[in-house]
Scaffold this motif. Structure first.
Motif, PDB file in Angstrom:
ATOM      1  N   MET A   4      46.083  38.120  40.429  1.00 50.43           N
ATOM      2  CA  MET A   4      46.435  38.540  39.489  1.00 50.43           C
ATOM      3  C   MET A   4      46.540  40.240  40.171  1.00 50.43           C
ATOM      4  O   MET A   4      45.448  40.747  40.463  1.00 50.43           O
ATOM      5  CB  MET A   4      45.567  38.749  38.320  1.00 50.43           C
ATOM      6  CG  MET A   4      45.949  39.407  37.318  1.00 50.43           C
ATOM      7  SD  MET A   4      44.402  39.861  35.810  1.00 50.43           S
ATOM      8  CE  MET A   4      43.661  40.541  36.208  1.00 50.43           C
TER       9      MET A   4
ATOM     10  N   PRO B 251      46.679  37.312  31.130  1.00 48.91           N
ATOM     11  CA  PRO B 251      47.869  38.402  30.768  1.00 48.91           C
ATOM     12  C   PRO B 251      49.303  38.166  29.546  1.00 48.91           C
ATOM     13  O   PRO B 251      49.130  38.079  28.200  1.00 48.91           O
ATOM     14  CB  PRO B 251      48.558  39.068  31.348  1.00 48.91           C
ATOM     15  CG  PRO B 251      47.979  39.035  33.247  1.00 48.91           C
ATOM     16  CD  PRO B 251      47.128  37.731  32.437  1.00 48.91           C
TER      17      PRO B 251
ATOM     18  N   GLU C 232      51.183  43.318  34.505  1.00 49.08           N
ATOM     19  CA  GLU C 232      50.077  42.672  34.654  1.00 49.08           C
ATOM     20  C   GLU C 232      50.775  40.981  34.947  1.00 49.08           C
ATOM     21  O   GLU C 232      51.422  39.976  34.088  1.00 49.08           O
ATOM     22  CB  GLU C 232      49.004  41.657  33.338  1.00 49.08           C
ATOM     23  CG  GLU C 232      47.871  43.175  33.755  1.00 49.08           C
ATOM     24  CD  GLU C 232      47.562  43.520  32.338  1.00 49.08           C
ATOM     25  OE1 GLU C 232      47.783  43.011  31.419  1.00 49.08           O
ATOM     26  OE2 GLU C 232      46.111  44.377  32.342  1.00 49.08           O
TER      27      GLU C 232
ATOM     28  N   GLU D  61      41.875  38.346  31.713  1.00 50.89           N
ATOM     29  CA  GLU D  61      42.550  38.099  33.175  1.00 50.89           C
ATOM     30  C   GLU D  61      43.614  37.534  32.821  1.00 50.89           C
ATOM     31  O   GLU D  61      44.293  37.207  33.736  1.00 50.89           O
ATOM     32  CB  GLU D  61      41.424  37.547  34.328  1.00 50.89           C
ATOM     33  CG  GLU D  61      40.854  38.261  35.236  1.00 50.89           C
ATOM     34  CD  GLU D  61      39.139  38.631  34.428  1.00 50.89           C
ATOM     35  OE1 GLU D  61      39.142  38.268  32.941  1.00 50.89           O
ATOM     36  OE2 GLU D  61      38.406  38.928  34.889  1.00 50.89           O
TER      37      GLU D  61
ATOM     38  N   ASP E 265      44.078  50.689  31.442  1.00 46.41           N
ATOM     39  CA  ASP E 265      45.508  50.613  31.362  1.00 46.41           C
ATOM     40  C   ASP E 265      46.302  51.198  32.038  1.00 46.41           C
ATOM     41  O   ASP E 265      47.432  51.016  32.354  1.00 46.41           O
ATOM     42  CB  ASP E 265      45.820  49.391  30.837  1.00 46.41           C
ATOM     43  CG  ASP E 265      45.701  48.199  30.189  1.00 46.41           C
ATOM     44  OD1 ASP E 265      44.115  47.509  31.301  1.00 46.41           O
ATOM     45  OD2 ASP E 265      45.007  47.665  28.988  1.00 46.41           O
TER      46      ASP E 265
ATOM     47  N   VAL F 137      47.967  44.315  38.780  1.00 45.79           N
ATOM     48  CA  VAL F 137      48.165  45.459  38.000  1.00 45.79           C
ATOM     49  C   VAL F 137      48.532  46.065  38.946  1.00 45.79           C
ATOM     50  O   VAL F 137      48.326  46.519  39.277  1.00 45.79           O
ATOM     51  CB  VAL F 137      46.461  45.011  37.353  1.00 45.79           C
ATOM     52  CG1 VAL F 137      46.454  46.504  36.593  1.00 45.79           C
ATOM     53  CG2 VAL F 137      46.194  44.026  37.675  1.00 45.79           C
TER      54      VAL F 137
END
Lengths: 317, 617
Positions: free
Chosen positions: B157, B330, B167, B328, B64, B159
Motif C-alpha cells: 500500500m 482506501p 492511497e 488500509e 493524512d 501512501v
C-alpha cells in the motif's frame, strides 16, 4: 452534597448471594466480586492490578479462577457473583495460569520490590529462568512504532528493562519494575485526580506509561499529588527519599514505624501515615479506608514534610 | 477542562487539516484567537467532553495531510476536543498507521504476511533492501501485516500525505512499482485492479452475495436499484421491526466474522433492552491475515452494505450506525462515502426514509492499523476515540456497547445476507446450506493456487471443492497444508480435503472456519517460517492490556525463533515446544479477549496436526 431528604428512600437490605467456592457455600452481598467472596471464604487469591480504591482493570490476570460453565478462566477481581456460581480457586488449570502469569511477569519485569512475590513464586513453582537470559537495558522504549519490533534470534528474553526516570525531587519512575497494571493511569485520571498527566503509550509489549511525547514530569500536567505512587503495586513509582535510601543501602522497613496523623495544611482532614526511620520521615502514605481521602493526598500532604525535620544543626533556625 | 499543554504550536497545514474536520476554533480555549473574554469563560462539562469520539478522525486528518503527528498538532487536537495531550498521545501511539515520529510524506507498506509470504514477499523485501536500505519509515518503506489483498499477493500500500492524500493498494507488487511510488508518488502508478479481479466467479448465475460485483458500477445507485437494490428494505418496511428480527432468527444466520454467533439472537437481545439510543456497528475492520471477502463487497457492491445496515437499524431500533472500516482500504472508503452520500440524496438514509417516518444515519470511522480493533468491544473504544483495547465481558455489547448503550456488532458479510433474508423470507433462506450452517458463504481463497479470490458457495462444500474451484495448486507442485480461518485459525493437512466447510463440520474436525480463510501452502513454502510470521503478527498486534497475551505472544515468538536457530538440538527443541504449550494454554485460558485466546491456535495445530516442529526438520 449536603442535602437531606426527610423521609427519603429507606435503606433496603442488600440481597445475599450464595455461591460455591471450592465445594463450600459462601454468602456475600449482591454486587460483590468473586474476589470478595473468596476473601470471605478465607481463600488467599494473589492480586497485583487490583486496587481497593480503583475500578478493577483486570489486566494482570493473576487472580484468575475457574468458573463452572465458563470456557475460559475468569478474573475474580472484577467478575460479580451470581447465584449458584461454582468457583474453583486451586485447580490445575488455575495453578497453571497463575504460574505462567507470574513467570511471564518475572521474566520481563523487575519484581524485586513487589510484595509477596517470593511467596507466590514458591507456591506456584515459578521458573522464570526457563525463558532465557533477560535482555539488557533498552534506550528506545519511549519511541513508539506500534505494529513493529525487532525480532532477535530468541537468545534473550525481552524485558521492560530501561533507565530509571529521575526528573524531579519528589518521586522517581523506574519502569523496569512496571507491570502495566494501569493503576497509576486510573489514579491520575477520572477515578481520582483528574490531572491526566500519564497514559499508556505504544502498543503490546512495547507499551509504556508515559506523558505526551515522554515529556519530563515537571513539563507535563503532573501536579505531584503522588496518588500514583500510592497505588503502584510494584515499587516502579517510589518516593525520591525511598529511592535514595535504597540506592545508599539504608532503606530498612523493619526499622520503620508508621504514625497516623491528620494533615495540617488545610481543613479537609486527610489522614497521613508517616513512615519514619531513624527519626526521619521517609515517605508518606494515606489510609485507603479513610472516608475523606480514600488514600489520596495533594502535593503538600504527600511530600511537604521536610520542614518538620529541618534541624538546627542542618543550618535551619 | 483544566488541561495543561506544552508550548508546541501546530503548523499551518496541521491546523488547517483539523479545522477542516471540526470547523474553526471559536476562541482561545479551542485553539483559536485568544481574547479577553476567553479568560473569563470556562469550557467544560458534557459539551466539551462529548467530542472525544473525534480524536481518531482528527489524528487521521493530520496524519493524512502531513504524514505524521507533531507535538504541536497533538496539542491542537487536544485543545479542540478537550482531551489531555497524554491521552491523545496514547491513542496516536496505539495505531500503526499513525506516526508520532517525523517521517517522509511517502511511505509504502509492504505486506509480509502469510498469504504474501507464500507468493514472494520475501524476494520483494530483499530487492527493496538493496535499493532503499532496510525497512524503516525514514527509508520510505515498512513491513506490514496483511493488507487484505491476498488474491493479488504480494501486496503493498503506497501512501502519500497531502491535500488530498493519495492511497493506493498495489498487487501483485513489484520492486519497480514500489520504488516508482516512492520517487514519483502513488499517482504515478497504474490504476488499481478493478474490484471484479477479486471475484473469479463474477457474472456467474446463482451468486447471491457477489451477484453485483463486476456487473454494476459500484458508484451508481441507479445500477444498484435496477439490480434489485433496496427490495430488501422495502420488504422489511412492510413488516414491523419485531417481524424483521423473527425472519432473521428463522433464517438461522450465523455471524461470518469468526465467532459464528446467531445474528437473530444478537438482534433480539439488543432490541429488548430498555436503554436507548441503541447503536448498530458494522465491523469492516477486516484484518485477519488472509481475509479479503469484505473488501470485495465494499469495493464492488457498497450499496448492499448500506441497505443491509438500514434494515438492521430498523430491526433493532437503532437510529445511528457506524461502519468501522480498516484504514488500509482506501478504495472501499471512497466507495462507501459515495454510497452513503447517494443513498442520503435519494432518501434511503437520513430522516423519514422512504416516507416510513423512521430515520437512520450512517457514519464511517476509519481504523488506523490495529488488528485488535476488529474485536467486538475494542471496536467501541476505537470509535469512541480511545485506544483499541478490548473491554471485559460481561457486560456484553447487547447490554452495554458503544457509548455504553445496547449495540449490535455485525461483520460486513453477515449484514449483507440480511436483504436476501428479507426478500426470500427466513425459512426459505434457511434451506440454503446445511442444517447447522445456513445460507451462502464467502471464502477467501489464497496462497499457492491457480485462481485465488473470493468464492461464494452454499454452505456444505468441502475444503477440496473450494480448492478445486480455485484451480488447485499450480502444476508440478504439491499441496503441503491449508490454513483455515486465518492466523487465529488452524492448519489442516493436505489429506484432509473432505472436511466440510460448515460451522459444524469444522467443529467436528477440531478446526475452525473463522472468517472464511482458506490459505493453501504448496511444498515450496517454509512452514516454520509461516509460523514465525504468525507469532510475529500476534506479538505486534497484541494491545498489551493483559499479561498472558502481552508477554505470552513475545515468549511464543522467542521460542519459535530459538527452534528455528537451534534446529539440530533435539533437547532444547523439546524444552521450547514445552514452553510453547505452557504459554499457549495460559494465553487461551486467561487472556481478556479472543486475540490472546487464539494466539496459539495456529502454532498448536501446526505442531499437533502437521507435526511441523517434529518431523519436518
Amino acid at each position: 452534597m449536603n442535602i437531606h431528604y426527610p423521609g427519603g428512600p429507606a435503606v433496603t437490605p442488600v440481597k445475599q448471594i450464595t455461591i460455591v467456592i471450592d465445594g463450600e457455600e459462601v454468602s456475600v452481598p449482591e454486587g460483590s466480586t468473586i474476589l470478595t467472596a473468596c476473601n470471605a471464604a478465607g481463600k488467599d487469591i494473589p492480586t497485583l492490578c487490583y486496587g481497593d480504591t480503583l475500578t478493577p482493570k483486570n489486566a494482570c490476570r493473576v487472580c484468575m479462577v475457574e468458573l463452572k460453565g465458563s470456557r475460559v478462566l475468569v478474573p475474580s477481581c472484577s467478575r460479580k457473583v451470581q447465584p449458584d456460581m461454582v468457583v474453583m480457586t486451586d485447580t490445575d488449570r488455575v495453578r497453571h495460569s497463575r504460574r505462567l502469569v507470574l513467570e511471564l511477569l518475572d521474566s520481563s519485569v523487575d519484581l524485586s520490590t513487589t510484595p509477596r512475590i517470593p511467596e507466590w513464586k514458591e507456591r506456584y513453582n515459578v521458573d522464570s529462568d526457563r525463558y532465557g537470559k533477560r535482555a539488557s537495558e533498552s534506550l528506545t522504549r519511549d519511541v513508539h512504532d506500534p505494529g513493529e519490533h525487532h525480532a532477535g534470534n530468541g537468545d534473550v528474553a525481552a524485558t521492560m528493562c530501561q533507565p530509571i526516570k529521575i526528573d524531579n525531587d519528589l518521586y522517581v519512575r523506574d519502569y523496569s519494575k512496571c507491570i502495566l497494571c494501569y493503576k497509576c493511569v486510573d489514579a491520575c485520571g477520572t477515578q481520582w485526580q483528574n490531572s491526566f498527566a500519564i497514559q499508556i503509550a505504544g502498543r503490546g509489549f512495547d507499551s509504556q506509561i508515559s506523558t505526551e511525547f515522554a515529556a519530563e514530569l515537571p513539563e507535563s500536567a503532573c501536579v505531584f499529588c503522588g496518588n500514583c505512587v500510592e497505588v503502584c503495586p510494584t515499587g516502579a513509582l517510589s518516593f525520591k527519599s525511598e529511592h535514595d535510601m535504597r540506592v545508599a543501602g539504608t532503606w530498612d522497613e523493619s526499622q520503620q514505624t508508621e504514625t497516623t496523623t491528620v494533615c495540617t495544611y488545610c481543613g479537609v482532614g486527610c489522614n497521613l501515615n508517616l513512615h519514619v526511620q531513624d527519626n526521619q520521615i521517609v515517605k508518606v502514605t494515606s489510609p485507603h479506608d479513610h472516608s475523606v481521602g480514600h488514600g489520596n493526598l495533594c502535593i503538600k500532604g504527600r511530600f511537604g514534610f521536610q520542614h518538620v525535620q529541618n534541624r538546627k544543626e542542618d543550618g535551619g533556625s | 477542562m483544566d488541561l495543561k499543554f506544552s508550548n508546541a504550536e501546530p503548523f499551518a497545514d496541521e491546523r488547517d487539516a483539523v479545522d477542516r474536520l471540526l470547523g474553526a476554533g471559536d476562541g482561545g480555549w479551542h485553539g483559536g484567537q485568544r481574547d479577553e473574554e476567553d479568560h473569563r469563560r470556562a469550557h467544560s462539562g458534557h459539551a466539551a467532553r462529548s467530542q472525544r469520539h473525534l480524536v481518531m478522525e482528527a489524528l487521521h486528518a493530520v496524519n493524512d495531510r502531513v504524514g505524521w503527528i507533531s507535538p504541536g498538532a497533538l496539542n491542537y487536537i487536544g485543545r479542540r476536543l478537550s482531551v489531555a495531550p497524554a491521552d491523545v498521545y496514547s491513542v496516536a501511539t496505539f495505531y500503526a498507521l499513525f506516526s508520532t515520529n517525523v517521517r517522509p510524506k511517502r511511505i509504502v507498506h509492504v505486506c509480509t504476511d502469510i498469504a504474501c509470504m507464500a507468493r514472494g514477499s520475501k524476494e520483494i523485501c530483499a530487492g527493496l533492501e538493496k535499493q532503499l536500505g532496510p525497512a524503516s519509515a525514514t527509508n520510505g518503506w515498512k513491513h506490514s501485516p496483511c493488507l487484505g489483498v491476498c488474491e493479488r499477493a504480494p501486496a503493498a500500500m503506497a501512501v502519500e500525505a497531502g491535500d488530498p492524500p493519495h492511497e493506493h493498494l498495489i498487487g501483485p507488487a513489484t520492486v519497480d512499482e514500489i520504488v516508482l511510488a516512492l520517487n514519483e508518488g502513488p499517482a504515478a502508478l497504474a490504476a488499481e485492479a478493478p474490484p471484479v479481479m477479486a471475484v473469479p466467479q463474477a457474472g456467474q448465475e446463482g451468486l447471491m452475495l457477489l451477484k453485483r460485483v463486476g456487473q454494476v458500477d459500484p458508484e451508481s445507485i441507479d445500477d444498484y436499484l435496477t439490480t434489485n437494490g433496496y427490495a430488501g428494505l422495502r420488504r422489511a418496511f412492510d413488516m414491523s421491526p419485531g417481524e424483521v428480527i423473527s425472519e432473521v432468527k428463522e433464517s438461522r444466520l450465523m455471524g461470518r466474522g469468526g465467532a459464528a454467533f446467531p445474528a437473530g439472537v444478537k438482534w433480539e437481545s439488543t432490541a429488548k433492552q430498555p436503554a436507548t439510543p441503541r447503536y448498530l456497528v458494522c465491523n469492516a475492520d477486516e484484518s485477519e491475515p488472509g481475509t479479503f471477502k469484505d473488501r470485495a463487497i465494499l469495493e464492488g457492491d457498497p450499496f448492499a452494505l448500506i441497505e443491509s445496515m438500514t434494515i438492521a437499524g430498523y430491526g433493532i431500533g437503532a437510529e445511528r450506525g457506524y461502519i468501522y472500516l480498516r484504514g488500509e482500504y482506501p478504495r472501499a472508503y471512497r466507495m462507501l462515502r459515495n454510497a452513503i452520500e447517494k443513498a442520503r440524496e435519494r432518501g434511503f438514509l437520513g430522516a423519514d426514509i422512504l416516507g416510513k417516518g423512521w430515520s437512520f444515519e450512517l457514519e464511517i470511522r476509519r481504523g488506523a492499523g490495529a488488528y485488535i480493533c476488529g474485536e467486538e468491544t475494542a471496536i467501541f473504544n476505537s470509535i469512541e476515540g480511545y485506544r483499541g483495547e478490548p473491554r471485559s465481558k460481561p457486560p456484553f455489547p447487547f447490554e452495554a456497547g458503544l457509548f455504553g448503550k445496547p449495540t449490535v456488532v455485525n461483520n460486513v458479510e453477515t449484514l449483507c445476507n440480511v436483504p436476501l433474508i428479507m426478500q426470500m423470507g427466513g425459512a426459505e433462506y434457511a434451506r440454503i446450506g446445511t442444517e447447522g450452517s445456513t445460507g451462502p458463504k464467502l471464502f477467501c481463497v489464497s496462497g499457492n493456487l491457480v485462481l485465488p479470490g473470493v468464492y461464494e458457495v452454499p454452505f456444505g462444500a468441502t475444503l477440496g471443492d473450494i480448492l478445486k474451484l480455485a484451480g488447485g495448486v499450480p502444476e508440478g507442485r504439491k499441496l503441503q497444508a491449508v490454513l483455515l480461518g486465518g492466523a487465529a485459525g488452524g492448519f489442516v493437512r493436505a489429506d484432509e480435503l473432505d472436511i466440510p466447510l460448515t460451522f459444524e463440520g469444522a467443529r467436528a474436525n477440531n478446526t475452525t472456519l473463522g472468517s472464511g480463510v482458506v490459505l493453501a501452502f504448496d511444498d515450496t513454502v517454509d512452514l516454520p517460517g509461516i509460523l514465525l510470521r504468525i507469532a510475529r503478527f500476534f506479538r505486534d498486534e497484541s494491545c498489551g492490556q493483559c499479561v498472558p497475551c502481552r508477554v505470552g505472544t513475545v515468549r511464543q515468538e522467542e521460542a519459535l525463533l530459538r527452534i528455528a536457530h537451534n534446529r539440530h538440538d533435539a533437547a532444547s527443541k523439546g524444552r521450547d515446544v514445552g514452553i510453547l504449550r505452557d504459554v499457549g494454554l495460559a494465553m487461551k485460558d486467561s487472556s481478556i479477549c479472543g486475540l490472546g485466546q487464539a494466539a496459539w491456535n495456529a502454532v498448536e495445530s501446526a505442531i499437533d496436526r502437521l507435526g511441523v516442529l517434529r518431523e519436518s526438520r
